[in-house]
Design a protein around this motif. Structure first.
Motif, PDB file in Angstrom:
ATOM      1  N   VAL A 566      11.900  59.094  69.274  1.00 24.34           N
ATOM      2  CA  VAL A 566      13.428  59.312  69.373  1.00 24.34           C
ATOM      3  C   VAL A 566      14.034  58.249  69.581  1.00 24.34           C
ATOM      4  O   VAL A 566      14.095  57.933  71.322  1.00 24.34           O
ATOM      5  CB  VAL A 566      13.807  60.589  70.097  1.00 24.34           C
ATOM      6  N   PRO A 567      14.614  57.354  68.974  1.00 18.56           N
ATOM      7  CA  PRO A 567      15.440  56.122  69.546  1.00 18.56           C
ATOM      8  C   PRO A 567      16.833  56.640  69.973  1.00 18.56           C
ATOM      9  O   PRO A 567      17.487  57.712  69.743  1.00 18.56           O
ATOM     10  CB  PRO A 567      15.514  55.180  68.376  1.00 18.56           C
ATOM     11  N   ARG A 568      17.061  55.960  70.964  1.00 18.24           N
ATOM     12  CA  ARG A 568      18.575  56.527  71.463  1.00 18.24           C
ATOM     13  C   ARG A 568      19.591  56.105  70.558  1.00 18.24           C
ATOM     14  O   ARG A 568      19.749  54.944  70.322  1.00 18.24           O
ATOM     15  CB  ARG A 568      18.604  55.791  73.047  1.00 18.24           C
ATOM     16  N   GLY A 583      14.944  54.616  58.312  1.00 20.13           N
ATOM     17  CA  GLY A 583      14.478  55.162  57.095  1.00 20.13           C
ATOM     18  C   GLY A 583      13.297  54.361  56.658  1.00 20.13           C
ATOM     19  O   GLY A 583      12.392  54.805  56.313  1.00 20.13           O
ATOM     20  N   GLU A 584      13.235  53.031  56.865  1.00 16.46           N
ATOM     21  CA  GLU A 584      12.326  52.032  56.480  1.00 16.46           C
ATOM     22  C   GLU A 584      10.939  52.432  57.415  1.00 16.46           C
ATOM     23  O   GLU A 584       9.839  52.461  56.885  1.00 16.46           O
ATOM     24  CB  GLU A 584      12.602  50.658  56.607  1.00 16.46           C
ATOM     25  N   VAL A 585      11.219  52.468  58.652  1.00 15.87           N
ATOM     26  CA  VAL A 585      10.040  52.835  59.524  1.00 15.87           C
ATOM     27  C   VAL A 585       9.419  54.219  59.260  1.00 15.87           C
ATOM     28  O   VAL A 585       8.007  54.288  59.001  1.00 15.87           O
ATOM     29  CB  VAL A 585      10.549  52.965  61.125  1.00 15.87           C
ATOM     30  N   ILE A 614       5.777  50.624  65.768  1.00 16.89           N
ATOM     31  CA  ILE A 614       7.128  51.521  65.314  1.00 16.89           C
ATOM     32  C   ILE A 614       8.236  50.955  66.174  1.00 16.89           C
ATOM     33  O   ILE A 614       9.380  50.762  65.689  1.00 16.89           O
ATOM     34  CB  ILE A 614       6.773  53.001  65.265  1.00 16.89           C
ATOM     35  N   TRP A 615       7.840  51.131  67.535  1.00 18.13           N
ATOM     36  CA  TRP A 615       8.853  50.670  68.433  1.00 18.13           C
ATOM     37  C   TRP A 615       9.385  49.049  68.404  1.00 18.13           C
ATOM     38  O   TRP A 615      10.394  48.705  68.690  1.00 18.13           O
ATOM     39  CB  TRP A 615       8.245  50.875  69.904  1.00 18.13           C
ATOM     40  N   GLN A 616       8.424  48.404  67.967  1.00 21.07           N
ATOM     41  CA  GLN A 616       8.953  46.988  67.862  1.00 21.07           C
ATOM     42  C   GLN A 616       9.974  46.796  66.661  1.00 21.07           C
ATOM     43  O   GLN A 616      11.020  46.078  66.953  1.00 21.07           O
ATOM     44  CB  GLN A 616       7.296  46.141  67.291  1.00 21.07           C
ATOM     45  N   ARG A 617       9.804  47.819  65.608  1.00 22.76           N
ATOM     46  CA  ARG A 617      10.768  47.410  64.636  1.00 22.76           C
ATOM     47  C   ARG A 617      11.918  48.120  65.199  1.00 22.76           C
ATOM     48  O   ARG A 617      13.081  47.460  64.776  1.00 22.76           O
ATOM     49  CB  ARG A 617      10.219  48.274  63.379  1.00 22.76           C
ATOM     50  N   LEU A 618      11.899  49.304  65.721  1.00 23.98           N
ATOM     51  CA  LEU A 618      13.482  49.772  66.429  1.00 23.98           C
ATOM     52  C   LEU A 618      13.941  48.915  67.341  1.00 23.98           C
ATOM     53  O   LEU A 618      15.407  48.887  67.142  1.00 23.98           O
ATOM     54  CB  LEU A 618      12.853  51.203  66.839  1.00 23.98           C
ATOM     55  N   VAL A 619      13.310  48.432  68.271  1.00 21.71           N
ATOM     56  CA  VAL A 619      13.734  47.352  69.316  1.00 21.71           C
ATOM     57  C   VAL A 619      14.464  46.200  68.680  1.00 21.71           C
ATOM     58  O   VAL A 619      15.219  45.745  69.206  1.00 21.71           O
ATOM     59  CB  VAL A 619      12.455  47.056  70.497  1.00 21.71           C
TER      60      VAL A 619
END
Length: 845
Positions: A566-568, A583-585, A614-619
């Motif tokens: 769950v990203p903030r 969406g890409e992730v 996953i978190w590398q992409r989101l960060v």
């Protein structure tokens, strides 16, 4: 259990009126009618289902009618109860046993229960019906008062005619609306029914100090229009008051007109005459609550009303219940002033003696009325300090355990719960004795919520809760404060120890203040305390071994061994680029996507070794951990506010973003949820959150202690019309005070309820700094804000931390072969190996 009756043989009870007593009757009849003998039709003149009319004044400021709703007032799922809102009973055909409604419907009845309540008496003062004149009885009345007060503007004069209980509540409502309130009382003192001259003098002084202008010993001769929306009141002493509105609160009268029209017997001063079984002069018609004159006597309090409801429910099921009489004792807080009256408060009993302690300097008045030999307590009055009420009221009619003067003297005898006999009534609202409460404690009810659940004591006005606590303390049932077998201290005490000693490791803390090696209770609790008192990463050093599974992998463990991400999204805001990345992730890692109720996007089905990728992409896309896995701030929900919405009064999104960024990563005893609504329409549902902020025309209203879950609670108003700076300061103090003093896994709602002094104490601590710790609490929050670092960003920069995100330590590249999904239906769902699965298209529906 009795077998259910044939529906064709079922009888019909029609209830006229859906106030507190009418609702209590329906609840009582349905809970006891095991054979479903009765179906119920309720006719409610108001558009709202039953609400807490006793707490009507709490509507002022929140303007949230749902907060007053009585539990279960819509009877959802009960096919035997039909609630007709906005439909009044117009007439009764006693011969045909039918009721005609305002909608033109005719309803046949086997039993008719009149719960029509009372109406506000308006004296025939010339001009009483002019625009700007109101009564103080319903939510609709308060809406009208509010509209007129707001049109008049801040500081405008509002006059209340009547200085009784409701009159002072109405005056306080005008004060909260920004008006200058005047109270006119024909008697020589305020609240003449409850207090005597001495108590009235203290009460008048105390409320005058709070901004009320009190006129006693005078009446109102006339009300005239004075132009420009003003009214001119002429009093009996020829003085005049120019006002913008007038509220009549000169007493109540039973609503008995429908009974009169039907030819039922009524009392000479009103009220539907009943016997002790609440049966009227027609054997098929019953009257309950304020409209009933039980053997000629009307009762204007909710407790005797509830008793009448219980009696009729019993009678309709073949019982022989009778009205037990009424305890007219009251304990009130008016404009912050405690007032209590019990028993023969005015000393009318022959030979009665009075013992009085009048302390004008402290603003307190206490009077006990005793028998002529000073041995039996007959009644009493307490003004300014009513803390002794819960112990004294049950003793009415019983021998005093000590000299009466010592019982009201500050340095006198303390009256313990052990002085009360078992048959002493502790909760007058629900008629619960000391013996019943002690029996519940003996059966295992070891705290106040458990006693409430078992006995209903303390669930209405709450005045008996202090005595419930005393009975717990003196029952011999030891309520341990120990965190677990390894620490004899409570969580709050351990928090203080960590703060004072500076110990930063679990091993150091347990070595000095505990015993053994720790457990699944104390380890995560201490981990949370350490995280709340520093900005160290929770996976640094020894800290990592203390975390539970979710914190250990910074993600929520799901039923098949995968994790959710769950990203903030502060305030629910998210950019188009970030949505594309999400969406890409989801597509790349095959994740199930769901929008949560807290305005976030949840990605399900990630294996542990996938989490860093996953978190590398989101960060990289500028997103942070949403802390959905932690006992910490989860979300700050918001509506679009004044930025977009035509009704918005403040920028709710901007405030929500500010709050979420301020409190992100804040570790606490339990999860925290916040919300900000841009106006009173409350689209963000702020009053269901631990901290709720609602915009007003002048700033923000701050609500605290709202929780969802198994036992939902509405948040309560802590302070109103705050500017941004004060709002944030109060939230800082509230959250840090909660973090310091709450028990392990204790949500804010039960924490607030358990505080000695409740909401008033909390207001004093947070808003008035009564403990002198405001600067310390604010500094602690500032330290957290300054030291915040995104947990997942820190993990990605640390090879040692990254090394833990594997399914198999000895084969880090291997995926867990037991994890499986079913993609055959509409949704991707986890498959538990060896467990039969529902079809994916229907699973969970």
């Amino acid at each position: 259990m009795n077998p259910t009756v044939d529906p064709a043989q079922r009888k019909t009870a029609v209830v006229v009126g859906h106030g507190m007593v009418g609702h209590r009757f329906v609840e009582a009849l349905r809970s006891r009618d095991e054979a479903d003998q009765w179906q119920i039709v309720i006719l409610s003149e108001e558009q709202l289902p039953a609400y807490d009319r006793v707490g009507l004044s709490s509507y002022v400021g929140s303007w949230d009618a749902s907060a007053l709703a009585l539990p279960g007032n819509e009877y959802a799922g009960d096919a035997l109860v039909e609630l007709r809102l906005g439909q009044r009973a117009e007439s009764i055909d006693r011969a045909a046993r039918k009721v005609v409604t305002s909608a033109g419907d005719t309803i046949a009845y086997d039993a008719l229960v009149l719960a029509t309540g009372s109406y506000a008496f308006v004296p025939p003062v010339p001009g009483h019906d002019l625009d700007g004149c109101f009564v103080y009885r319903t939510i609709e009345d308060l809406d009208g008062i509010r509209a007129t007060a707001e049109a008049a503007g801040p500081g405008a004069v509002g006059v209340v005619i009547g200085g009784g209980l409701l009159g002072l509540e109405a005056a306080n409502a005008l004060r909260l609306l920004g008006m200058t309130p005047h109270v006119i009382e024909f008697n020589d003192r305020l609240m003449p029914a409850q207090v005597d001259a001495g108590g009235g003098a203290i009460l008048e002084r105390l409320v005058s100090d709070l901004g009320l202008n009190v006129h006693t010993g005078v009446g109102t001769q006339s009300i005239e229009e004075a132009g420009a929306g003003k009214l001119k009141l002429t009093l009996s002493d020829e003085s005049t008051i120019d006002a913008s509105l007038v509220v009549f609160s000169a007493g109540i009268r039973p609503r008995d007109q429908i009974a009169r029209d039907a030819g039922l017997e009524v009392g000479p001063r009103g009220g539907i005459i009943t016997d002790l079984g609440l049966q009227t002069s027609d054997p098929n018609i019953w009257a309950i609550g304020e409209c009933a004159a039980v053997e000629g006597v009307c009762y204007g309090l909710v407790a005797p009303g509830y008793s009448t409801a219980e009696v009729v429910a019993d009678r309709l099921l073949g019982g022989a219940g009778e009205f037990p009489g009424a305890d007219m004792s009251t304990k009130l807080k008016l404009l912050g002033v405690d007032v209590a009256s019990f028993g023969d408060a005015h000393g009318t009993t022959e030979g009665a003696l009075s013992v009085v302690l009048h302390d004008a300097a402290k603003g307190t008045y206490a009077k006990l009325v005793v028998s002529d030999d000073a041995q039996i307590l007959l009644g009493g009055i307490l003004v300014g300090d009513a803390s002794a009420y819960s112990a004294l009221r049950p003793l009415v009619g019983r021998p005093l355990p000590a000299d009466p003067a010592s019982l009201i003297s500050p340095a006198g005898a303390e009256l313990g719960a052990d002085a009360l006999p078992d048959d002493a009534q502790i909760c007058s609202c629900n008629n619960v004795s000391k013996g019943a409460i002690c029996g519940a404690i003996a059966e295992g009810a070891c705290d106040v919520p458990a006693i409430k659940s078992c006995t209903n004591a303390g669930t209405s006005c709450g005045g008996c809760v202090p005595m419930l606590k005393k009975l717990l303390e003196q029952s011999g049932v030891e309520v341990s404060k120990s965190l677990c077998e390894h620490f004899s201290q409570s969580r709050a005490e351990l928090f203080q120890i960590v703060q004072v000693t500076g110990i930063r490791t679990f091993s150091g803390l347990i070595a000095k203040y505990g015993k053994g090696t720790g457990c699944d209770i104390c380890k995560p609790t201490v981990a949370s305390i350490l995280a709340s008192t520093s900005s160290d990463h929770i996976l640094d050093g020894e800290q990592a071994a203390l975390q539970d599974t979710n914190d250990h992998f910074l993600a929520n463990l799901q039923k098949n061994g995968t994790y959710s991400v769950v990203p903030r999204m502060p305030g629910g805001e998210v950019t188009a680029e970030q949505l594309i990345t999400i969406g890409e992730v989801a597509k790349e890692f095959g994740l199930y996507v769901k929008v949560t109720g807290g305005q976030r996007i949840d990605l399900f089905g990630a294996r542990v070794e996938q989490l860093p990728k996953i978190w590398q992409r989101l960060v990289d896309a500028g997103m942070e951990s949403g802390h959905a896995y932690g006992k910490s701030l989860r979300t700050v929900k918001s509506c679009v506010g004044s930025t977009w919405c035509r009704y918005g009064q403040q920028d709710s999104v901007g405030m929500a973003v500010l709050l979420e960024k301020r409190y992100r990563g804040l570790r606490s005893p339990h999860k925290l949820k916040l919300a900000v609504s841009g106006c009173a329409r409350e689209c963000a549902e702020a009053r269901g959150k631990d901290v709720g902020v609602i915009a007003t025309e002048h700033g923000w209203n701050l609500y605290v202690g709202g929780n969802g879950g198994l036992t939902p609670k509405h948040a309560v108003l802590l302070a109103g019309d705050l500017d941004d700076e004060t709002l944030i300061k109060y939230i800082d103090r509230y959250l840090m005070f909660y973090i310091r003093t709450a028990d392990r896994l204790q949500r804010t709602a039960p924490w607030q309820e358990a505080l000695e002094g409740g909401l008033d104490y909390l207001k004093a601590v947070v808003c008035e700094d009564s403990l002198g710790i405001a600067d310390e609490l604010e500094a602690a929050m500032a330290k957290h804000v300054d030291g915040y670092k995104d947990e997942w960003a820190a993990v990605l920069d640390d090879e040692e931390k990254l090394s833990r995100f594997v399914s198999f330590v000895n084969a880090p590249e291997e995926a867990d072969p037991t994890i499986s999904f079913d993609d055959s239906g509409e949704r991707k769902v986890p498959v538990l190996l060896g467990v039969p699965q529902m079809p994916a298209a229907t699973h969970g529906k």
